[in-house]
Design a protein around this motif. Structure first.
Motif, PDB file in Angstrom:
ATOM      1  N   ILE A  42      12.577 -32.695 -78.697  1.00  0.00           N
ATOM      2  CA  ILE A  42      11.509 -32.105 -79.503  1.00  0.00           C
ATOM      3  C   ILE A  42      12.095 -31.566 -80.803  1.00  0.00           C
ATOM      4  CG2 ILE A  42       9.802 -30.231 -79.619  1.00  0.00           C
ATOM      5  CD1 ILE A  42       9.564 -30.567 -76.533  1.00  0.00           C
ATOM      6  N   TYR A  43      13.207 -30.860 -80.681  1.00  0.00           N
ATOM      7  CA  TYR A  43      13.879 -30.321 -81.855  1.00  0.00           C
ATOM      8  C   TYR A  43      14.271 -31.445 -82.812  1.00  0.00           C
ATOM      9  CZ  TYR A  43      17.437 -28.113 -84.731  1.00  0.00           C
ATOM     10  OH  TYR A  43      18.167 -27.670 -85.798  1.00  0.00           O
TER      11      TYR A  43
ATOM     12  N   ARG B 116      13.046 -31.725 -86.576  1.00  0.00           N
ATOM     13  CA  ARG B 116      14.099 -31.696 -87.607  1.00  0.00           C
ATOM     14  C   ARG B 116      14.025 -32.935 -88.500  1.00  0.00           C
ATOM     15  NH1 ARG B 116      16.760 -28.002 -90.225  1.00  0.00           N
ATOM     16  NH2 ARG B 116      18.820 -28.700 -90.808  1.00  0.00           N
ATOM     17  N   ASP B 117      13.758 -34.082 -87.902  1.00  0.00           N
ATOM     18  CA  ASP B 117      13.626 -35.321 -88.663  1.00  0.00           C
ATOM     19  C   ASP B 117      12.488 -35.216 -89.677  1.00  0.00           C
ATOM     20  OD1 ASP B 117      14.225 -38.099 -89.251  1.00  0.00           O
ATOM     21  OD2 ASP B 117      12.367 -38.582 -88.179  1.00  0.00           O
ATOM     22  N   LEU B 118      11.360 -34.674 -89.244  1.00  0.00           N
ATOM     23  CA  LEU B 118      10.227 -34.482 -90.158  1.00  0.00           C
ATOM     24  C   LEU B 118      10.584 -33.510 -91.279  1.00  0.00           C
ATOM     25  CD1 LEU B 118       7.240 -34.219 -87.672  1.00  0.00           C
ATOM     26  CD2 LEU B 118       7.649 -36.046 -89.321  1.00  0.00           C
TER      27      LEU B 118
ATOM     28  N   ALA C  88       1.190 -38.573 -87.430  1.00  0.00           N
ATOM     29  CA  ALA C  88       0.479 -38.623 -86.150  1.00  0.00           C
ATOM     30  C   ALA C  88       1.411 -39.077 -85.034  1.00  0.00           C
ATOM     31  CB  ALA C  88      -0.722 -39.555 -86.248  1.00  0.00           C
ATOM     32  N   SER C  89       2.243 -40.070 -85.313  1.00  0.00           N
ATOM     33  CA  SER C  89       3.185 -40.572 -84.319  1.00  0.00           C
ATOM     34  C   SER C  89       4.173 -39.481 -83.911  1.00  0.00           C
ATOM     35  CB  SER C  89       3.931 -41.783 -84.879  1.00  0.00           C
ATOM     36  OG  SER C  89       4.921 -42.204 -83.995  1.00  0.00           O
ATOM     37  N   SER C  90       4.669 -38.740 -84.873  1.00  0.00           N
ATOM     38  CA  SER C  90       5.609 -37.659 -84.580  1.00  0.00           C
ATOM     39  C   SER C  90       4.954 -36.567 -83.754  1.00  0.00           C
ATOM     40  CB  SER C  90       6.163 -37.059 -85.882  1.00  0.00           C
ATOM     41  OG  SER C  90       6.930 -38.020 -86.567  1.00  0.00           O
TER      42      SER C  90
ATOM     43  N   ILE D 281       6.019 -35.337 -79.945  1.00  0.00           N
ATOM     44  CA  ILE D 281       6.276 -33.936 -79.603  1.00  0.00           C
ATOM     45  C   ILE D 281       5.358 -33.502 -78.464  1.00  0.00           C
ATOM     46  CG2 ILE D 281       6.083 -31.547 -80.449  1.00  0.00           C
ATOM     47  CD1 ILE D 281       6.914 -32.724 -83.240  1.00  0.00           C
ATOM     48  N   THR D 282       4.081 -33.836 -78.571  1.00  0.00           N
ATOM     49  CA  THR D 282       3.106 -33.468 -77.550  1.00  0.00           C
ATOM     50  C   THR D 282       3.459 -34.080 -76.199  1.00  0.00           C
ATOM     51  OG1 THR D 282       1.394 -33.311 -79.247  1.00  0.00           O
ATOM     52  CG2 THR D 282       0.646 -33.488 -76.972  1.00  0.00           C
TER      53      THR D 282
END
Length: 61
Positions: free
Chosen positions: A10-11, A15-17, A33-35, A39-40
């Motif tokens: 998740i981190y 972090r990538d975003l 949306a994909s990210s 995460i969800t």
């Protein structure tokens, strides 16, 4: 054996975003949306692991 829940993935996604935005990259709606979905899903998977662990503890008491 139960899979373990790790916040690492998740981190990594968050972090990538953050790095993309910090470097001026524009995120498409699809990429964002994909990210968020990744995460969800990881949070949901982690909650399922935690609930199974809790249920396992209940069985032993």
């Amino acid at each position: 054996m139960m899979p373990t829940f790790s916040l690492h993935k998740i981190y990594e996604t968050i972090r990538d975003l953050e790095e993309k935005v910090a470097h001026g990259a524009e995120l498409s709606r699809e990429e964002l949306a994909s990210s968020i979905l990744r995460i969800t899903k990881r949070l949901r998977d982690g909650l399922e692991v935690a609930l199974k662990e809790i249920d396992g503890l209940k069985d032993h008491t």
